[in-house]
Design an enzyme around this catalytic site. Sequence first.
Site, PDB file in Angstrom:
ATOM      1  N   ASP A 120       0.600  -1.387   0.099  1.00  0.00           N
ATOM      2  CA  ASP A 120       0.100  -0.280  -0.086  1.00  0.00           C
ATOM      3  C   ASP A 120       0.769   1.525  -0.021  1.00  0.00           C
ATOM      4  O   ASP A 120       2.142   1.281   0.317  1.00  0.00           O
ATOM      5  CB  ASP A 120      -0.997   0.051   1.202  1.00  0.00           C
ATOM      6  CG  ASP A 120      -2.036  -1.274   1.379  1.00  0.00           C
ATOM      7  OD1 ASP A 120      -2.137  -2.209   0.385  1.00  0.00           O
ATOM      8  OD2 ASP A 120      -2.742  -1.115   2.437  1.00  0.00           O
TER       9      ASP A 120
HETATM   10  N1  URA Z   1      -0.985  -5.621   3.412  1.00  0.00           N
HETATM   11  C1  URA Z   1      -1.599  -4.382   3.957  1.00  0.00           C
HETATM   12  O1  URA Z   1      -2.869  -3.922   4.989  1.00  0.00           O
HETATM   13  N2  URA Z   1      -0.908  -3.862   3.486  1.00  0.00           N
HETATM   14  C2  URA Z   1       0.388  -3.609   2.545  1.00  0.00           C
HETATM   15  O2  URA Z   1       0.532  -3.276   2.410  1.00  0.00           O
HETATM   16  C3  URA Z   1       1.060  -5.210   2.591  1.00  0.00           C
HETATM   17  C4  URA Z   1      -0.064  -6.425   3.009  1.00  0.00           C
END
Ligand code: URA
Length: 253
Positions: A120
């Site tokens: 993310d």
């Molecule tokens: N899980 C998440 O919620 N976000 C990420 O970026 C990676 C794994």
Amino acid sequence: MIRLDKYLADMGCGTRQEVKKLIRQGRVAVDGEITKKPDVKIDVGEPETRPSVQSDGWEPMQRQTVCVDGKEVGYESYEYYMLYKPGGVISATEDKHAETVVDLIKDKKRKDLFPVGRLDKDTEGLLLITNDGALAHRLLSPKKHVDKCYYAKVSGKVTVEDMRAFLQGVNIGSEENPEVTMSAALEIIKSGNISEIRLTIQEGKFHQVKRMFHAVGKEVLYLKRERMGTLVLDETLKPGEYRCLTDEEIKNL
Ligand code: URA
């Protein structure tokens, strides 16, 4: 064997049209001889340029040399970079408005690099950037059971019940459309109003870690990926920095 114009374009010497011009201008030499033919075939020695399980490591087998303006341009079929992804950068190859993780790799030669799995925008940590599609598939397929290990700060008290729930699998979908996660190992580093944990999962569903904690009534405040399979984030890197993978790291993946 690949065409000279593709060779040079792959190595970032310009677009196909631009490198054709370079060649026609007599600025490109193959094995010491100027050639003006963009379609001349160059032996790049594939597939031995890629480390294999059988090989002892990187074995460049390129049999010909290519120079532009007298400077050698070696061919690399595959590139592998470990990036310490900083927050605020998106896990994409290109974007009209925002900086991407591939933009951060300033030394790249190849134009076909992509991030292996998405983090993310606000997640930090280990991201492998490569153009090796087969490796990416091996690392990302849930069937291959490759660990993805995250460190997180979570609002609320993380408990042994949460550990049990994650081990069994939690529903991160809805009641109508359940999406139950595979067994995941939760380690509690510190339990309090804000807890610190390490979570190891073997799949990579959208926002998976955040949704797993949401499923047990908690919120992820900070998330960092520390490891993917055998590849561990190099802690000498600072957020935004990267380095090439070592031969050993590539072989172990
Ligand atoms: N899980 C998440 O919620 N976000 C990420 O970026 C990676 C794994």
